[in-house]
Design a protein around this motif. Structure first.
Motif, PDB file in Angstrom:
ATOM      1  N   PHE A 184      24.800  90.094 -52.866  1.00 19.66           N
ATOM      2  CA  PHE A 184      25.712  91.046 -54.099  1.00 19.66           C
ATOM      3  C   PHE A 184      26.004  92.675 -53.725  1.00 19.66           C
ATOM      4  O   PHE A 184      25.309  93.175 -52.850  1.00 19.66           O
ATOM      5  CB  PHE A 184      25.551  90.705 -55.735  1.00 19.66           C
ATOM      6  CG  PHE A 184      24.781  90.813 -56.168  1.00 19.66           C
ATOM      7  CD1 PHE A 184      23.301  90.685 -55.868  1.00 19.66           C
ATOM      8  CD2 PHE A 184      24.896  92.584 -56.269  1.00 19.66           C
ATOM      9  CE1 PHE A 184      22.349  91.194 -56.632  1.00 19.66           C
ATOM     10  CE2 PHE A 184      23.580  92.922 -56.907  1.00 19.66           C
ATOM     11  CZ  PHE A 184      21.600  92.341 -57.178  1.00 19.66           C
ATOM     12  N   CYS A 185      26.897  93.447 -54.348  1.00 19.19           N
ATOM     13  CA  CYS A 185      26.912  94.797 -53.695  1.00 19.19           C
ATOM     14  C   CYS A 185      27.274  95.391 -55.226  1.00 19.19           C
ATOM     15  O   CYS A 185      27.698  94.041 -56.311  1.00 19.19           O
ATOM     16  CB  CYS A 185      27.332  94.982 -53.034  1.00 19.19           C
ATOM     17  SG  CYS A 185      29.096  94.830 -53.311  1.00 19.19           S
ATOM     18  N   TRP A 216      22.941  92.943 -44.606  1.00 18.14           N
ATOM     19  CA  TRP A 216      23.081  94.311 -44.732  1.00 18.14           C
ATOM     20  C   TRP A 216      22.983  95.469 -43.418  1.00 18.14           C
ATOM     21  O   TRP A 216      23.298  96.590 -43.582  1.00 18.14           O
ATOM     22  CB  TRP A 216      23.008  94.967 -46.268  1.00 18.14           C
ATOM     23  CG  TRP A 216      23.183  94.017 -47.745  1.00 18.14           C
ATOM     24  CD1 TRP A 216      23.029  93.330 -48.457  1.00 18.14           C
ATOM     25  CD2 TRP A 216      24.759  94.769 -47.896  1.00 18.14           C
ATOM     26  NE1 TRP A 216      23.621  93.093 -48.696  1.00 18.14           N
ATOM     27  CE2 TRP A 216      24.581  93.659 -49.261  1.00 18.14           C
ATOM     28  CE3 TRP A 216      25.550  95.235 -47.474  1.00 18.14           C
ATOM     29  CZ2 TRP A 216      26.379  93.526 -49.346  1.00 18.14           C
ATOM     30  CZ3 TRP A 216      27.389  95.606 -48.239  1.00 18.14           C
ATOM     31  CH2 TRP A 216      26.925  94.622 -49.186  1.00 18.14           C
ATOM     32  N   PHE A 229      25.050  88.804 -46.164  1.00 19.59           N
ATOM     33  CA  PHE A 229      24.507  89.588 -46.973  1.00 19.59           C
ATOM     34  C   PHE A 229      23.881  90.123 -45.738  1.00 19.59           C
ATOM     35  O   PHE A 229      22.424  90.791 -46.652  1.00 19.59           O
ATOM     36  CB  PHE A 229      23.937  89.253 -48.279  1.00 19.59           C
ATOM     37  CG  PHE A 229      25.532  88.728 -48.975  1.00 19.59           C
ATOM     38  CD1 PHE A 229      25.623  89.416 -49.436  1.00 19.59           C
ATOM     39  CD2 PHE A 229      25.035  87.089 -48.725  1.00 19.59           C
ATOM     40  CE1 PHE A 229      26.468  88.958 -50.844  1.00 19.59           C
ATOM     41  CE2 PHE A 229      26.195  86.904 -50.051  1.00 19.59           C
ATOM     42  CZ  PHE A 229      27.027  87.432 -50.635  1.00 19.59           C
ATOM     43  N   MET A 280      30.417  96.287 -55.947  1.00 19.03           N
ATOM     44  CA  MET A 280      30.982  96.269 -56.408  1.00 19.03           C
ATOM     45  C   MET A 280      31.660  95.451 -57.393  1.00 19.03           C
ATOM     46  O   MET A 280      32.406  95.509 -58.281  1.00 19.03           O
ATOM     47  CB  MET A 280      31.430  95.856 -55.023  1.00 19.03           C
ATOM     48  CG  MET A 280      34.033  96.224 -55.022  1.00 19.03           C
ATOM     49  SD  MET A 280      34.460  96.915 -55.410  1.00 19.03           S
ATOM     50  CE  MET A 280      36.166  97.154 -55.309  1.00 19.03           C
ATOM     51  N   CYS A 281      31.240  94.205 -57.120  1.00 21.92           N
ATOM     52  CA  CYS A 281      31.871  93.342 -58.407  1.00 21.92           C
ATOM     53  C   CYS A 281      30.195  92.665 -58.906  1.00 21.92           C
ATOM     54  O   CYS A 281      30.525  92.270 -60.066  1.00 21.92           O
ATOM     55  CB  CYS A 281      32.395  91.756 -57.209  1.00 21.92           C
ATOM     56  SG  CYS A 281      33.450  92.254 -56.192  1.00 21.92           S
ATOM     57  N   GLY A 282      29.193  93.193 -58.394  1.00 25.93           N
ATOM     58  CA  GLY A 282      28.370  92.706 -59.309  1.00 25.93           C
ATOM     59  C   GLY A 282      27.816  90.886 -59.074  1.00 25.93           C
ATOM     60  O   GLY A 282      28.751  90.651 -57.788  1.00 25.93           O
ATOM     61  N   CYS A 313      30.522  88.208 -57.136  1.00 27.15           N
ATOM     62  CA  CYS A 313      30.630  87.906 -56.158  1.00 27.15           C
ATOM     63  C   CYS A 313      30.926  87.114 -55.507  1.00 27.15           C
ATOM     64  O   CYS A 313      31.245  85.849 -54.910  1.00 27.15           O
ATOM     65  CB  CYS A 313      29.230  88.510 -54.710  1.00 27.15           C
ATOM     66  SG  CYS A 313      29.281  88.523 -53.377  1.00 27.15           S
ATOM     67  N   ALA A 314      32.351  87.010 -54.628  1.00 30.06           N
ATOM     68  CA  ALA A 314      32.685  85.675 -54.201  1.00 30.06           C
ATOM     69  C   ALA A 314      32.882  85.499 -53.149  1.00 30.06           C
ATOM     70  O   ALA A 314      32.705  84.669 -52.488  1.00 30.06           O
ATOM     71  CB  ALA A 314      34.558  86.552 -53.623  1.00 30.06           C
ATOM     72  N   MET A 315      31.768  86.006 -52.270  1.00 25.66           N
ATOM     73  CA  MET A 315      31.347  85.528 -50.854  1.00 25.66           C
ATOM     74  C   MET A 315      30.403  84.820 -51.611  1.00 25.66           C
ATOM     75  O   MET A 315      29.966  83.788 -50.664  1.00 25.66           O
ATOM     76  CB  MET A 315      30.925  86.188 -50.002  1.00 25.66           C
ATOM     77  CG  MET A 315      32.040  87.781 -49.468  1.00 25.66           C
ATOM     78  SD  MET A 315      31.552  88.449 -48.562  1.00 25.66           S
ATOM     79  CE  MET A 315      31.010  89.633 -48.395  1.00 25.66           C
TER      80      MET A 315
HETATM   81  S1  SF4 Z   1      31.744  89.680 -52.695  1.00 30.22           S
HETATM   82 FE1  SF4 Z   1      32.275  91.742 -54.116  1.00 30.22          FE
HETATM   83  S2  SF4 Z   1      30.044  92.014 -54.517  1.00 30.22           S
HETATM   84 FE2  SF4 Z   1      30.073  90.318 -53.074  1.00 30.22          FE
HETATM   85  S3  SF4 Z   1      29.880  91.578 -50.336  1.00 30.22           S
HETATM   86 FE3  SF4 Z   1      31.690  91.826 -51.887  1.00 30.22          FE
HETATM   87  S4  SF4 Z   1      32.590  93.765 -52.438  1.00 30.22           S
HETATM   88 FE4  SF4 Z   1      29.969  93.392 -52.982  1.00 30.22          FE
END
Ligand code: SF4
Length: 586
Positions: free
Chosen positions: A497-498, A466, A464, A500-502, A506-508
């Protein structure tokens, strides 16, 4: 805006390196050319990362901050002067390579490429690579184009009768090299062709190519029938004197091939090809570029102008791909290539155009076989004809495919292809998309170090970081502005997180938590359960037994409950999915 006086253009401020690449610095690696003692300063771009490390990227942006009216520094002046003083009669890079000489240009190109200079020399001698380097373009930073090296990208610019000015053309060139174009073709067909090219060359750190028949046609006011060999020859010399590094000449298009295009859906789509074809038909004579090939080679050898043997009969639609006309010309390109090599002239072969993906490999196979592995230089190819406005993408798909197969130079296509003259923003879009194609091809080719850039980005992404993700990207400014759209402000540039998923999806982030959990358990001495302990029956060799599906379900439920307990998620909340959503304050 632009002034009318071509001798006194009114240039706007060039884009600044720092504005395009925040957190990057322009650096130079110094290397000594032992035979002459010349110290070469080879540029690269250092991307500084927030974890204290850095990534060094190939850099084409050229010297910064020089007024266009003065031009950029003439780094090759001494190299060329020494050869002139020695009275070298054939100064092509191919000739030197065959003599076993590693020139300053070869050393420079090898250093920025990160390869042994001897590899560059041997590939040049073999004709499998070129270093376009007109002895009059002494401002140029040498680059090697060949299938064993990084895939290179060419940007086309140039005015037309309906648009652009000298200022805009210089700006497009500066913009193209800033974003990563390795070579540039000035395809001007409008006013002030000579003056436009002069400003472009004197300010260009990359090799400049042209299609000289365009200017020759301008000299006869667009009347193809009035073209002649003498006029064409005069134009070649004029451009060679100015410093053009490679000529596209459609000498492989012969009179007898023109009827092959009769049943095509889109006829002859190459501008140069259509001019030569019309001249051949109207005079009922063979193409003068073909009949005077030896004289063309003599001019090229004198200045070290490379030849990009044109594909005047390239297909202009999926329907016409790989037809008799296209391949008849490619075979002649091979003959012309061998004749050029006999005089030490460096050669590339131009290729299509419009080709469906599944037919791309046969284009490469034939070019390799018929043209003795001379560097292939393709326009795209566009892999479908249905997306005007997006042809930088349709063509980059083809370019990636053909690049992965070893095509050395990919000519970009801009979003304006088939629609209009590209402006500065279109040039940038085309270059960035083709940087993607080139890099993807390099990954596929296994170019040493190519994956390092991806790894640096992936690491920054997983951690993360960024700011590092923005700065490592091909277009940091756009990457940052897209993040800013939903998560502006410095505090959100460290968020895990970003949008996209909140935060909870956030899968990562979840993966990092899982890793942390596993680490805690291991440190606490809790071993990972066996499948049997986890409710899974096995047949003794790790494979699932008869009741496996039911038991997996039970085991997963148990692990899920365990996970929720550790994560402090209340059962009621988790059952309705509340555990993965964040409470939103309205
Ligand atoms: S997993 Fe989803 S929320 Fe996390 S950084 Fe990637 S796009 Fe963004």
């Amino acid at each position: 805006m632009p002034k009318v006086d071509p001798s006194n253009p009114d240039f706007r401020r060039a884009p600044l390196f720092q504005e395009c690449f925040p957190s990057s610095t322009k650096e130079y690696k110094e290397v000594v050319h032992q035979p002459t003692g010349s110290v070469l300063r080879v540029p690269f771009r250092r991307i500084h990362l927030t974890d204290g490390t850095f990534y060094d990227a190939y850099d084409t942006s050229g010297p910064q901050g020089h007024p266009p009216k003065e031009g950029i520094p003439k780094i090759r002046a001494d190299w060329v002067a020494r050869r002139e003083a020695r009275g070298d009669t054939n100064q092509t890079q191919m000739t030197y390579a065959r003599q076993g000489i590693i020139t300053e240009e070869m050393l420079f190109a090898a250093t920025r490429e990160g390869v042994d200079p001897e590899l560059v020399r041997s590939e040049l001698a073999r004709g499998r690579a070129i270093v376009p380097a007109n002895k009059r373009h002494i401002e140029m930073e040498p680059v090697v184009v060949g299938r064993l090296f990084r895939t290179k990208l060419n940007a086309n610019t140039g005015n037309s009768a309906l648009g652009s000015s000298i200022e805009e053309e210089v700006e497009k060139m500066q913009w193209a090299v800033m974003w990563g174009s390795d070579t540039l073709m000035d395809l001007s067909t409008g006013k002030n062709i000579h003056e436009t090219r002069e400003f472009v060359i004197r300010n260009s750190p990359v090799p400049i190519g042209t299609v000289p028949i365009y200017q020759a046609l301008e000299k006869v006011y667009g009347k193809v029938e009035d073209l002649s060999w003498d006029l064409f020859k005069e134009t070649l010399v004029e451009q060679a004197e100015q410093g053009v590094d490679y000529f596209t000449i459609h000498a492989g298009l012969l009179l007898h091939m023109v009827p092959y295009t009769i049943n095509r859906l889109t006829g002859i789509v190459s501008r140069g090809g259509s001019i030569h074809a019309k001249w051949c038909l109207s005079h009922h004579q063979e193409n003068f570029a073909y009949t005077h090939w030896e004289e063309i080679l003599d001019i090229c050898a004198k200045y070290d102008v490379g030849l990009s043997i044109g594909d005047g009969l390239r297909p202009g639609s999926q329907h016409d791909a790989c037809d008799k006309a296209q391949f008849a010309e490619l075979k002649v390109q091979g003959d012309l290539t061998r004749r050029a090599w006999a005089k030490g002239v460096q050669v590339m072969n131009e290729g299509p155009g419009h080709v469906p993906i599944h037919r791309i490999p046969e284009n490469v196979t034939k070019q390799l076989e018929w043209c003795d592995e001379a560097p292939f230089y393709t326009l795209g190819p566009v892999v479908t004809d249905i997306a005007p406005g997006y042809d930088h993408i349709t063509s980059a798909i083809g370019a990636t495919t053909i690049g992965a197969l070893g095509t050395a130079l990919l000519c970009y296509v801009t979003p304006k292809e088939h629609l209009g003259l590209p402006n500065r923003d279109d040039v940038k879009a085309g270059v960035i998309v083709y940087k993607i194609a080139c890099h993807a091809a390099d990954l596929a080719k296994g170019i040493a170090g190519a994956m390092d850039w991806d790894d640096a980005m992936s690491k920054a992404r997983f951690e993360f970081r960024w700011e590092d993700q923005f700065n490592l990207s091909l277009d940091p400014v756009t990457a940052r502005s897209m993040h800013d759209e939903t998560l502006p402000g410095p505090s959100l540039k460290v968020a895990h997180f970003c949008s996209m998923c909140g935060p909870k999806f956030c899968a990562m982030k979840v993966t990092q938590e899982l890793r942390e959990l596993a680490k805690q358990q291991l440190e606490a001495g809790i071993p990972l359960p066996t499948p049997e302990e986890n409710g899974v029956k096995t047949n003794g060799n790790g494979q699932g037994g008869k009741d496996v599906e039911d038991l997996i379900h039970t085991g997963m439920a148990a692990k899920s409950a365990q996970f929720k307990a550790v994560m402090n998620i209340a059962p009621a909340e988790s059952e309705v999915g509340g555990g993965v959503y964040v409470n939103v304050q309205h």
